[in-house]
Design an enzyme around this catalytic site. Structure first.
Site, short mmCIF file in Angstrom:
data_model
loop_
_atom_site.label_atom_id
_atom_site.label_comp_id
_atom_site.label_asym_id
_atom_site.label_seq_id
_atom_site.Cartn_x
_atom_site.Cartn_y
_atom_site.Cartn_z
N ARG A 118 -53.11 68.61 68.60
CA ARG A 118 -53.22 69.22 67.29
C ARG A 118 -51.84 69.63 66.78
O ARG A 118 -50.98 70.11 67.56
CB ARG A 118 -54.12 70.46 67.38
N THR A 129 -60.70 61.32 58.63
CA THR A 129 -60.19 61.29 60.00
C THR A 129 -60.51 59.90 60.54
O THR A 129 -60.96 59.04 59.79
CB THR A 129 -60.90 62.37 60.85
N THR A 170 -56.15 62.17 63.16
CA THR A 170 -56.18 62.27 61.70
C THR A 170 -54.82 62.67 61.15
O THR A 170 -53.95 63.14 61.88
CB THR A 170 -57.22 63.33 61.28
N ASP A 222 -55.75 73.35 57.00
CA ASP A 222 -56.95 73.68 57.78
C ASP A 222 -56.97 75.15 58.19
O ASP A 222 -57.99 75.65 58.65
CB ASP A 222 -57.04 72.81 59.03
N SER A 272 -59.87 73.15 64.10
CA SER A 272 -60.32 71.80 63.78
C SER A 272 -61.82 71.70 64.04
O SER A 272 -62.41 72.57 64.68
CB SER A 272 -59.58 70.78 64.65
N GLY A 315 -64.69 63.12 59.53
CA GLY A 315 -65.50 63.78 58.53
C GLY A 315 -65.26 65.26 58.35
O GLY A 315 -66.12 65.97 57.81
N GLY A 316 -64.10 65.81 58.77
CA GLY A 316 -63.87 67.22 58.60
C GLY A 316 -64.94 68.04 59.32
O GLY A 316 -65.36 67.71 60.42
#
Length: 608
Positions: A108, A410, A428, A452, A476, A497-498
């Protein structure tokens, strides 16, 4: 970037189906794009045919699942540049067959050292920046974790070298690939972002600043050179070398194309020191038991593993396979509603905040959430629970958490090899086209992952675990998942897809485990996503179904049918891939048959 014009309708259809440029005169490949493949020797499922072929090539060359996952991800950076590439990050879950062990790598992105909780507060007004103004800026760019994830994974668990695994992507970038309808629709959706920056216009749009036409060919020699340098010099080319210098420079001084953005493009503060300090640590996976299977996924800073795990624990109190389908889906929606209330209230980067992971994944705690589910839909936003023992009754906390604005774009890939190793990998650059900023002469877009973070708490007194801080990773929803049965690999799945990633993976798990669907059918089924909101987002096929009508009439569930100016892309939820073990070294790889115009599943030996 070079574009070959559209030749004819016949050529367009042929190109869209094969991924081979018409002007090359090359023979059709032996492999064909298809959403499902069965065979032996290993398997790859991804959103793109060229990327899946890159993974299969590495498997055939002696690489294992980790090598093939890196090769596939790097190729997606070429062919799916608006959702993938070295400018982003992600989470990798790996099953090591010889050890019967699951490990994860946290790639991340991190906030630069100058980040504070007021990162996205407008100093002129004292209020949060509008989302698009924050996103299309240097402020939104986090320190990329993708390259470090790839190199760490190969060094620790691969059979080949990092440089060798990048070779298929280098070839795709040099050769070029054919623009298909999915790529064109993504450009239409992200057009203003790409038009706003000089490098992005030059690389990804026509001379007139418009989307590339379907059937044309895009070559990316800059990205080929970037991958060549990474292959030659390793990850330090980015984190301590000239590529890092170029990244920090473009973040601090975004190359704005005049007259497009209706707001000022704000600079960021990332430095070469931020890049040099980046790490991609291994973390213990989340684990819950469900219907005789062990479900492994990502821990914080992803909320995916905990939120899915809590929902499964709630659902374990119902016999979904025996319930009428509408009742089973009602329980699915309500378990997700309750789990998202806890997600927003408690989950953030566990290196910075105390995440009550044990409590959130405790079946005894799930019982206190399950007892809130009655015979009609709960009213959202429901309050979070109290995941701290002793767990008592059906009580809720006093305040709701802060909802977020996580992007929907993503990618997810799944790989298995002949030795039984498996990789489930979601990565992503966040929103479609990320920040919109392309690194000059490097051939890739930079993420907007810092959006985010929550820009501000829901109220001044609301505890918020997901505020920005120096070096912190934003929460996330990525949920790369591996499922074991009796200690051995059963299947793996994941999706983009978030925040809908969580519900997509959860719904696929229920489709496959509880409803007895094959993995391809479980992936293809219509989707609905309840995230503690008044109405449940649903694909048109779900909203129009008899079961949705029954959910409304009998249980009071209401639905928001997804749509948008660019269809069908904006009506879909997720773009999943997965792999099922068939035993005796055989696999079934599965991708989407329709969403995003269909994914690509391949196996090494279709006759096996």
């Amino acid at each position: 970037m070079r574009i070959r014009p559209l030749v004819s309708l016949f050529t367009t259809l042929a190109l869209a189906g094969t991924g081979v440029a018409a002007a090359t005169g090359a023979a059709a490949p032996r492999q064909v794009k298809q959403p499902t493949a069965t065979g032996a020797g290993g398997a790859v499922a991804s959103a793109d045919f060229d990327a899946s072929k890159a993974g299969i090539a590495v498997l055939r060359g002696g690489g294992n699942a980790v090598d093939a996952a890196v090769a596939t991800a790097a190729a997606l950076g070429v062919t799916e540049p608006f959702v993938a590439g070295p400018g982003g990050g992600g989470f990798m879950v790996v099953y090591l067959a010889r050890e019967h062990r699951v490990v994860t790598i946290d790639g991340r992105e991190k906030c630069p050292a100058t980040c504070t909780s007021r990162q996205f507060i407008d100093p002129a007004t004292g209020k949060p920046l509008p989302f698009e103004e924050a996103r299309r800026s240097g402020l939104s760019v986090g320190v990329p974790g993708q390259v470090k994830t790839w190199s760490n994974a190969v060094r620790a668990y691969g059979r080949k070298s990092f440089g060798s695994d990048l070779q298929p992507a280098i070839r795709v970038a040099r050769r070029g690939f054919v623009i298909d309808p999915n790529f064109n629709e993504q450009e239409r959706i992200a057009l203003a972002d790409l038009q706003s920056f000089t490098g992005s216009r030059k690389l990804f749009l026509t001379a007139a600043g418009q989307p590339l036409p379907v059937g044309s060919t895009l070559k990316n020699p800059d990205l080929a050179r970037t991958y060549q340098q990474l292959a030659a010099h390793g990850p330090d080319y980015l984190y301590r070398g000239p590529l890092g210098a170029a990244v920090s420079e473009v973040v601090q001084h975004p190359p704005v194309y005049p007259g497009v953005a209706t707001f000022p493009i704000r600079p960021g503060s990332m430095t070469r020191a931020d890049l040099a300090a980046y790490t991609a640590p291994e973390r213990a996976p989340t684990k819950v038991s469900y219907r005789g299977r062990d479900i492994y996924s990502m821990p914080p800073p992803s909320s995916g593993g905990i939120t899915i795990g809590e929902a499964l624990n709630i659902l374990s109190g119902y016999d979904l396979s025996r319930e009428p389908r509408a009742q089973a889906l009602f329980h699915y929606l309500e378990s997700s509603r309750l789990s998202f209330a806890d997600r927003n209230a408690y989950i953030g980067d566990s290196d910075y905040v105390d995440v009550p992971q044990h409590g959130l994944l405790d079946p005894a705690y799930a019982a206190t959430r399950r007892c809130l589910i009655g015979s009609t839909a709960l009213t959202s936003p429901v309050l979070p629970g109290r995941p701290y023992p002793p767990y008592t009754g059906c009580t809720s906390a006093a305040k709701a958490g802060t909802p977020d604005n996580e992007g929907m774009e993503t990618n997810h890939l799944t790989v298995a090899d002949k030795w039984g190793n498996v990789v489930s990998y979601t990565n992503t650059i966040e929103q479609l086209a990320g920040s919109g900023i392309t690194v000059p002469h490097a051939g890739f877009l930079l993420n907007n992952e810092m959006t985010d973070f929550d820009f501000a708490p829901a109220t001044p007194s609301t505890y918020d675990p997901n505020l920005p801080a120096a070096g912190k990773r934003p929460r996330s929803s990525m949920s790369p998942t591996i499922v074991l049965r009796n200690g051995r690999f059963d299947f793996a799945v994941g999706s983009p897809g978030g925040a809908t990633i969580i519900t997509t993976v959860l719904q696929i798990l229920l489709n496959h485990i509880d409803f007895g669907m094959s993995l391809p059918a479980a992936i293809a089924a219509p989707r609905a996503s309840q995230r503690n909101s008044a109405r449940t987002d649903a694909e048109p096929a779900f909203s129009a179904s008899p079961v949705a009508a029954r959910l409304t009439a009998q249980y009071g569930e209401t639905f928001n049918t997804l749509t948008g100016p660019v269809l069908p892309s904006q009506s879909w939820i997720g773009n999943a891939t997965g792999i099922q073990s068939l035993g005796h070294g055989r696999y079934q790889a599965a991708a989407e048959p329709v969403r995003s115009f269909g994914g690509s599943a391949l196996v090494v030996d279709p006759t096996g």
